[in-house]
Design a protein around this motif. Sequence first.
Motif, short mmCIF file in Angstrom:
data_model
loop_
_atom_site.label_atom_id
_atom_site.label_comp_id
_atom_site.label_asym_id
_atom_site.label_seq_id
_atom_site.Cartn_x
_atom_site.Cartn_y
_atom_site.Cartn_z
N TYR A 69 -7.03 -7.47 19.47
CA TYR A 69 -6.47 -6.28 19.86
C TYR A 69 -5.03 -6.66 20.13
O TYR A 69 -4.12 -5.58 20.11
N SER A 73 -2.04 -4.70 18.14
CA SER A 73 -1.28 -3.78 19.06
C SER A 73 0.28 -3.93 18.30
O SER A 73 0.89 -3.09 18.30
N ARG A 77 2.64 -1.29 16.32
CA ARG A 77 3.96 -0.99 17.21
C ARG A 77 5.09 -1.53 16.23
O ARG A 77 6.05 -0.73 16.08
N THR A 84 -0.81 0.99 22.80
CA THR A 84 -2.39 0.67 23.15
C THR A 84 -2.74 1.00 24.40
O THR A 84 -2.39 0.52 25.38
N VAL A 133 1.15 -2.27 25.84
CA VAL A 133 -0.59 -2.11 26.15
C VAL A 133 -0.48 -1.74 27.55
O VAL A 133 0.20 -2.25 28.32
N LEU A 160 -3.39 2.70 19.39
CA LEU A 160 -4.79 2.07 19.32
C LEU A 160 -5.51 2.29 20.73
O LEU A 160 -4.82 2.05 21.71
#
Length: 729
Positions: A69, A73, A77, A84, A133, A160
């Motif tokens: 992830y 991410s 991006r 995310t 994130v 995400l």
Amino acid sequence: MEHLNTRDAVTPDPAPDLHEEALQVLRRLVGREDAVFHEGQFEAIEALVSGRRRALVVQRTGWGKSAVYFVASLLLRARGAGPTLIVSPLLALMRDQVSAAARAGVRAESINSANATDWDNVRQRLDEDTVDVLLVSPERLNNPRFRDEQLPELTRRMGLLVIDEAHCISDWGHDFRPDYRRIRDLIARLPGRGEARVPVLATTATANQRVVTDVVEQLGVDSDDDVFVLRGPLARASLRLGVLRMPSPASRLAWLLNHLNELPGSGIVYALTVSAAEDTAQALKDAGYAVAAYTGRTDPEQRAELEQALKDNQVKALVATSALGMGFDKPDLGFVVHLGAPSSPVSYYQQVGRAGRGVDHADVLLLPGTEDREIWQYFATTSMPDEHRARAVLEELERAGGALSVPALETRVDLRRTPLELLLKVLAVDGAVERVGGGWRRTDQPWSYDGERYGRVAQARVHEQNLMLDYENTTGCRMEFLARVLDDPQAAPCGRCDTCAGPWYPTGVGEQARAAADSSLRRVGVPVEPRTMWPSGMDRLGVQVKGRIPAEEQCGGGRAVARLTDLGWGGRLRELFSDREDSAGDGPIDSDLLQAAVQVLAQWGWTERPIAVVSVPSRRRPQLVRSFAEGIAQIGQLPYLGELSVRGHGPLTGPGGNSAYRLASVWDQFAVPETMAEQLQSAPGSGRQGPVLLVDEMADSRWTLTVTGRALRQAGADGVLPLVLALAG
């Protein structure tokens, strides 16, 4: 539903540019130019970035789910996607993930209960689009301010969505959480069709096929594509499993005292209850081991310190409850020992999976206890919503016509704080209530009790408990057993566990360790803190008290022989107070327990010696309480003034219930007999000044002791010191 097994996966000619770009991001993340993807990692990344799909990754701990992830991410991006959102269940997990992201150059932030002072700064950075994130807990999704002010904009911009520890979504997961069910509604609000669809990734290390099917169903809501499922082998070659049966809690503790230093490196000793963890940690400390207890009672700041101490090998072990579980990452953790078995093999595998991630060898040993099933049953019954109480909560919210706080609800429904808050979460996920400023309010959505569903879950829990017993007794490979329970098609004998290769652990216990364990578990004396404040809203229950209890009406600090959950005397006391048909029932106190109480008195350290003994009348065990009080009086050469009297029908409820209702049930139900009051009101100088020892069988809510102590103080007692056999909890 598309399944991909990593052992026989074939990459379907991925776009070379994406593979190379992803590989470069991975190498920056891990800081190694020779880093390559594990089998399946790029396939999952490609499904998210190129396919914008919904995906479930079931891989053992340490495989690299976070790399999937984080890489995805950054790739998203770079293609203009928004931040995310990672839904993560534990503060420990968030701390580790934010730290790992920062080291890797990922701009990560979290919003949780431990960093409230940073929330405004995080929101500003989100507005400036300088966050890659954002990590939040599932509970945060129902925080009114976050839900109403931040989440709509996050949903609109989200690049995400990641659901970590996704087995928590499922009723069938070993760590199901009501707030995780809210994620299905969040997924349904995301664009799931066409070019604008938002990819979703769910990850877990512990999921059998039933959990996988349930999670896939929830991931696939309102989507025009199948869910991509990546499932790898779950067995870890570094783990050496074993089960050692010992006859008693003392013998299990003695084994640990004898052999903890022989286990490799540093590790975790799991216990099933807070008291067991604290008792074990204290015994190990007394024996010179560098250990610490880590439980639900540990402050969040201290938890972070203890986690770091274990990571830095400053302690041999943390003696923990399940509070130390998901999210704790120490690749070189050398061992996991369980004093008592978790209630399912899946939960057990999740905990032992903390060990052996980054080392070739780690030891895992289970020391099951005869009391395990009692503890499983207790936790199983407390986690299920009760229809009668649910309807009572809904009726009170409807009657209020607006928001009620949890303390206000407590005076309207007979539920303790923790189960009440859990029930409100369940009702909120069902849409029947909503959390708003000022508390909770009823929605206009109808609600029905899903008894069939809860029945299925209860049956599943019993099945899991039986599987855990099967694991303990299996003559086959233990790792293969766990893998099969997790529906791993590649389950095979490991060749290392105690059934494959024979016991690898010592089975003997030295006399010195046995004596130390016996001494530790025979330790008595638990403080019983006095109540100093009345619950709020008591006037609604017909009791006209509020605020602080006047000092001249309070009890002093009391003592119990032990907690019901203690490893040592707790077992004896649980048997004594058992409601089973084969229990001994009422009868005179036995000499060992009476001597234990005398020992409590001997080490009490009071400033004034008691001048008399009074007992609380007991409906269920009158002989026990009376003989206890008379025995203490005789040994202490104190006059026994008898029992308090009961007014009317006496207390209205038994153990359980919340604080307000417990107080109301005993309020004005006890009286001081006239002859006892005369003795308490003896003139100054007569030698009658000093506290009274107030004897009862058990302290649960402590309101019986508070009310009877208040009556004695009002009748003339200079002070009241409670002494009970057991402290509940």
